[in-house]
Design a protein around this motif. Sequence first.
Motif, PDB file in Angstrom:
ATOM      1  N   SER A   1       0.817  -1.219   0.000  1.00 51.87           N
ATOM      2  CA  SER A   1       0.000   0.000   0.000  1.00 51.87           C
ATOM      3  C   SER A   1       0.848   1.265   0.000  1.00 51.87           C
ATOM      4  N   LEU A   2       2.092   1.169   0.457  1.00 54.24           N
ATOM      5  CA  LEU A   2       2.971   2.339   0.502  1.00 54.24           C
ATOM      6  C   LEU A   2       3.777   2.533  -0.790  1.00 54.24           C
ATOM      7  N   ALA A   3       3.671   1.600  -1.725  1.00 53.43           N
ATOM      8  CA  ALA A   3       4.370   1.751  -3.004  1.00 53.43           C
ATOM      9  C   ALA A   3       3.714   2.871  -3.808  1.00 53.43           C
ATOM     10  N   THR A   4       4.431   3.368  -4.792  1.00 56.47           N
ATOM     11  CA  THR A   4       3.893   4.381  -5.695  1.00 56.47           C
ATOM     12  C   THR A   4       3.873   3.812  -7.096  1.00 56.47           C
ATOM     13  N   PRO A   5       2.721   3.627  -7.684  1.00 57.18           N
ATOM     14  CA  PRO A   5       1.381   3.704  -7.101  1.00 57.18           C
ATOM     15  C   PRO A   5       1.156   2.528  -6.151  1.00 57.18           C
ATOM     16  N   PRO A   6       0.148   2.644  -5.281  1.00 54.86           N
ATOM     17  CA  PRO A   6      -0.130   1.542  -4.353  1.00 54.86           C
ATOM     18  C   PRO A   6      -0.375   0.231  -5.112  1.00 54.86           C
ATOM     19  N   ARG A   7       0.152  -0.858  -4.591  1.00 51.54           N
ATOM     20  CA  ARG A   7       0.025  -2.181  -5.220  1.00 51.54           C
ATOM     21  C   ARG A   7      -0.766  -3.129  -4.326  1.00 51.54           C
ATOM     22  N   ASP A   8      -1.734  -2.604  -3.610  1.00 51.12           N
ATOM     23  CA  ASP A   8      -2.474  -3.391  -2.626  1.00 51.12           C
ATOM     24  C   ASP A   8      -3.829  -3.890  -3.126  1.00 51.12           C
TER      25      ASP A   8
END
Length: 164
Positions: free
Chosen positions: A87-94
């Motif tokens: 969720s903290l990746a850019t873009p979120p991968r959640d």
Amino acid sequence: MRFKKNILLLLVMLFLNFNLLILPTYSIELDETTRTVQLDGSGKISILTPEQVKRGKRLFNKSCAICHNGGITKTNPNVGLDIETLSLATPPRDNILSLIDYMKSPTSYDGAILIAELHPSIKSADIFPIMRNLTDDDLFAIAAHILIQPKVVGEKWGGGKIYY
């Protein structure tokens, strides 16, 4: 005669142990709550079928587990496949669709650099042959597997060296 009985008993025990320890075991079916994952960033959900769950596990183990066994990332232990990190990746991968996007065209954790030549993806299937035959349904199942694992194994998923 006694020697033959002991050998026969040993062979039977080995056969039973092999079946119990080596051959795949089939766990109980996961409930609907466990099989429910985020489809996209807007809050839409997807309820996976038991077949999708089994297929996702098989495909993940075949295509991804060499580097992501237990939800870790062997090449970068700071970036796991747990929900918080995704969720903290850019873009979120959640969610399913964002993970599929990543598997088609991966970027660095901050989203700034295309890393298709370093990370297996559909875009780099010529470099990583394991990705050549994966369909969108396969990618969906793999993404779903990644997202349900925190519900199945808890904090062990993506927990790194503490657990694996």
